[in-house]
Structure formats: structure tokens, C-alpha cells
Scaffold this motif. Structure first.
Motif, PDB file in Angstrom:
ATOM      1  N   HIS A 220     -50.447  90.516 -51.256  1.00 34.31           N
ATOM      2  CA  HIS A 220     -49.638  91.588 -50.654  1.00 34.31           C
ATOM      3  C   HIS A 220     -50.457  92.746 -50.092  1.00 34.31           C
ATOM      4  N   PHE A 221     -51.786  92.640 -50.040  1.00 30.80           N
ATOM      5  CA  PHE A 221     -52.574  93.818 -49.667  1.00 30.80           C
ATOM      6  C   PHE A 221     -52.337  94.283 -48.234  1.00 30.80           C
ATOM      7  N   LEU A 222     -51.815  93.414 -47.344  1.00 30.13           N
ATOM      8  CA  LEU A 222     -51.540  93.823 -45.964  1.00 30.13           C
ATOM      9  C   LEU A 222     -50.293  94.694 -45.851  1.00 30.13           C
ATOM     10  N   ASN A 223     -49.520  94.747 -46.894  1.00 23.14           N
ATOM     11  CA  ASN A 223     -48.307  95.576 -46.908  1.00 23.14           C
ATOM     12  C   ASN A 223     -48.709  97.038 -47.094  1.00 23.14           C
ATOM     13  N   PRO A 224     -48.469  97.889 -46.107  1.00 23.27           N
ATOM     14  CA  PRO A 224     -48.896  99.290 -46.231  1.00 23.27           C
ATOM     15  C   PRO A 224     -48.168 100.046 -47.335  1.00 23.27           C
ATOM     16  N   ASN A 225     -47.063  99.518 -47.804  1.00 27.02           N
ATOM     17  CA  ASN A 225     -46.292 100.185 -48.856  1.00 27.02           C
ATOM     18  C   ASN A 225     -46.723  99.765 -50.261  1.00 27.02           C
ATOM     19  N   ALA A 285     -56.302  98.786 -38.076  1.00 24.49           N
ATOM     20  CA  ALA A 285     -56.124  99.572 -39.302  1.00 24.49           C
ATOM     21  C   ALA A 285     -54.714  99.387 -39.856  1.00 24.49           C
ATOM     22  N   TYR A 286     -53.711  99.509 -38.989  1.00 24.11           N
ATOM     23  CA  TYR A 286     -52.325  99.352 -39.443  1.00 24.11           C
ATOM     24  C   TYR A 286     -52.055  97.928 -39.914  1.00 24.11           C
ATOM     25  N   ASN A 287     -52.626  96.944 -39.214  1.00 18.77           N
ATOM     26  CA  ASN A 287     -52.414  95.538 -39.599  1.00 18.77           C
ATOM     27  C   ASN A 287     -53.055  95.196 -40.934  1.00 18.77           C
ATOM     28  N   CYS A 288     -54.025  95.995 -41.353  1.00 18.18           N
ATOM     29  CA  CYS A 288     -54.720  95.733 -42.625  1.00 18.18           C
ATOM     30  C   CYS A 288     -54.158  96.552 -43.775  1.00 18.18           C
TER      31      CYS A 288
END
Length: 320
Positions: A220-225, A285-288
Motif C-alpha cells: 500500500h505504500f503508493l497510497n498517499p493516505n 512524486a504524487y504517483n509514489c
């Protein structure tokens, strides 16, 4: 480090076949969507014993009931961690191995080795199971862990280092083999005492929690939340317990999450350079999983001593 061996690129099938021939039947789980791995399996004889050098960047290697039915398991494996880290599990005893640590694994029982897709290298000394049982009877069991600071592991490492130096000296090899078995016997008697057994079990839950925490973050690390509070809540533990688990590998859950995001950013930035213009740094950056580009730039510079737009060896700064 006992010995340094070079690694190469080979197919998962090639690695699995070599592993089967040298160590027995195991189930291989490669990294996602890959047919090739970085690794090597090398086999030799030292001190009248079989020794395997195993290097790989797999997710895991398992020996389940299915593999146990394919071969009987003729050896105990004394596994010495040489590079990277690994989570090894047998008989409900899970331990994180760092370079220099050792663990005794019984090939006659199910076991699991997790590497989380990162490069890891071990030396595996094959101790004939029948001889181990004749010498030590019920004291010989898998899952016994020796940290690198333990006097027994220091002594075993010294003897193996000597064995690597005198590979062709047959008379000396015999004495080195006896010295290895003598140290293993001393370790088995010590670890089978009541106090040692309690010490071994004390870290099991922490290691298992670490494995679950790493797996959840990896997914789940790509989830910014995603937050560490959310990870702890999902695993039904306190943040403090989660922090203690990650301390086993000398990091924190926050740093592990940041590392996974930065690793993905490096992959996307490298693809961006190879493919031409590609995505903007802010998009990557946002995608990561980063919510803030300036924070991404700050963390990236701190980790790699260069700006994201110059990684790897880029020449143009992005106009964000």
C-alpha cells in the motif's frame, strides 16, 4: 564476511533447478512480474562438508509439505547471513538475520525464507541429518538462532574462514569438521536450556509482526493516505509495538515507508531518462505516494545527494 562471490542474471527456472539439485525441493516466489533474478548458487566441499553459496533477490523461498514429499530432507542447514537480511521461519520460530547471524534449519520440516525482493546472500553448511541425530539426538532441531555476537557463531565463522583458506588440505579439513560439530554441539546444549528457550521465543512475535508490517506497507505504500497509524490499526497493534518490531532491522516503520516510496521514485526517474521526456518530477512524486513535491525533493536529496531531476545523471532541471 566469509567469502565474496559474484552474482549474475539468470532465469527463475534456472535458479530453482540449481537450488533443487544442491539444497533440495523448494518453492520459489520471485519479485512481481519478473522472469529474471540477480543471483547465483555455487556448490563446493569444505572441511568434509557440503557448502552452498546462495544469492538472490527473490521475495521468498518456501519448503512446504509438497516439497517435503519430493525429497526426504537429508540435511540440517547451518545458514550464515553474508549480505542483506532475511526473515527465516521454522517451528514457529521467526528470526531476522543480519550479516553475521546464523540459524540452524532442519530440511525434514517445513520452513520459509523471506527476502522481500531485496538482494540477500547466505552460506549454507550442509550437516548430514543422520550424523546430527547420532551425535546430538533430540537436541538437534531447526529454528535455533545464533546472533553474530554469540561466542559460538564467532567461533564457527573463524573455523569456516580457515576452511575457505585451506580448501585442498584434506587432513586439516577433518579436524575442522570436528571443530564445527563440537561448536554446534555446545550451541545445542546451551540453546536447549530452559532460559535459552525462553529467550528464543521472546522475539518470535516481534519478527512475525515485522513481516506483516513490511508486507502491508509493500502493498500500500503508493497510497498517499497511508500512515503508520493506519498500518498499526490494520494490524491491530499499538504504534509502539510496531516500532519495536521494525527496530529488529534497525529502522522505523516511517523510514521503511519512505524508503519504499523513494525506491519506486528511482525506478520511475530512471525510466523517464531512458524514455526521453517522460513524466514530470511532480507527477512521479504524487504517483509514489508523496503529497508534497517540496518534501519529496527534500527527502530525495537527503537520501541520494542530488535532486530528482538529475537522477540518474540527468542534465536538465524540471520547471515545476
Amino acid at each position: 564476511m566469509l567469502v565474496k562471490i559474484p552474482s549474475c542474471t539468470l532465469t527463475v527456472e534456472h535458479f530453482e533447478a540449481d537450488l533443487h539439485e544442491i539444497c533440495g525441493a523448494f518453492q520459489i516466489e520471485p519479485r512481481s512480474h519478473t522472469q529474471d533474478i540477480t543471483g547465483l548458487i555455487k556448490h563446493e566441499y569444505l572441511a568434509d562438508l557440503e557448502v552452498a553459496h546462495v544469492a538472490k533477490d527473490l521475495n521468498s523461498i518456501r519448503r512446504t509439505k509438497k516439497e517435503l514429499a519430493q525429497d526426504e530432507g537429508d540435511n540440517f542447514f547451518l545458514i550464515i547471513q553474508e549480505e542483506g537480511q532475511a526473515l527465516m521461519n521454522q517451528h514457529d520460530c521467526a528470526r531476522i538475520l543480519m550479516p553475521g547471524d546464523m540459524i540452524l534449519i532442519d530440511s525434514a520440516y517445513a520452513s520459509e525464507f523471506s527476502f522481500f525482493g531485496r538482494f540477500s546472500r547466505q552460506v549454507s553448511v550442509h550437516l548430514p541429518r543422520q550424523e546430527m541425530l547420532q551425535r546430538f539426538d533430540k537436541l538437534a532441531r531447526g529454528g535455533i538462532f545464533l546472533p553474530k555476537e554469540d561466542h559460538s557463531s564467532i567461533a564457527v565463522s573463524a573455523i569456516l574462514s580457515k576452511a575457505f583458506q585451506v580448501r585442498e588440505n584434506v587432513p586439516q579439513s577433518h579436524y575442522l569438521k570436528e571443530a564445527i560439530f563440537g561448536l554446534i554441539g555446545s550451541m545445542l546444549y546451551e540453546r536447549n536450556s530452559q532460559d535459552s528457550a525462553k529467550h528464543i521465543e521472546a522475539d518470535v512475535h516481534g519478527a512475525q509482526l515485522l513481516k506483516r508490517g513490511m508486507a502491508y506497507i509493500d502493498q500500500h505504500f503508493l497510497n498517499p493516505n497511508l500512515t503508520i497509524h493506519g498500518v498499526a490499526e490494520y494490524l491491530n497493534v499499538s504504534i509502539r509495538h510496531l516500532q519495536r518490531a521494525f527496530a529488529i532491522i534497525n529502522t522505523t516503520p516511517t523510514n521503511y515507508l519512505l524508503t519504499r516510496r523513494l525506491e519506486m521514485a528511482c525506478q520511475l526517474l530512471a525510466q523517464r531518462q531512458t524514455g526521453g521526456d517522460g513524466e514530470r518530477v511532480s507527477t512521479i512524486a504524487y504517483n509514489c505516494g508523496f503529497n508534497d513535491v517540496s518534501n519529496f525533493n527534500k527527502q530525495f536529496r537527503r537520501a541520494f545527494q542530488c535532486s530528482p531531476s538529475k537522477y540518474p545523471n540527468g542534465e536538465q532541471e524540471d520547471k515545476e
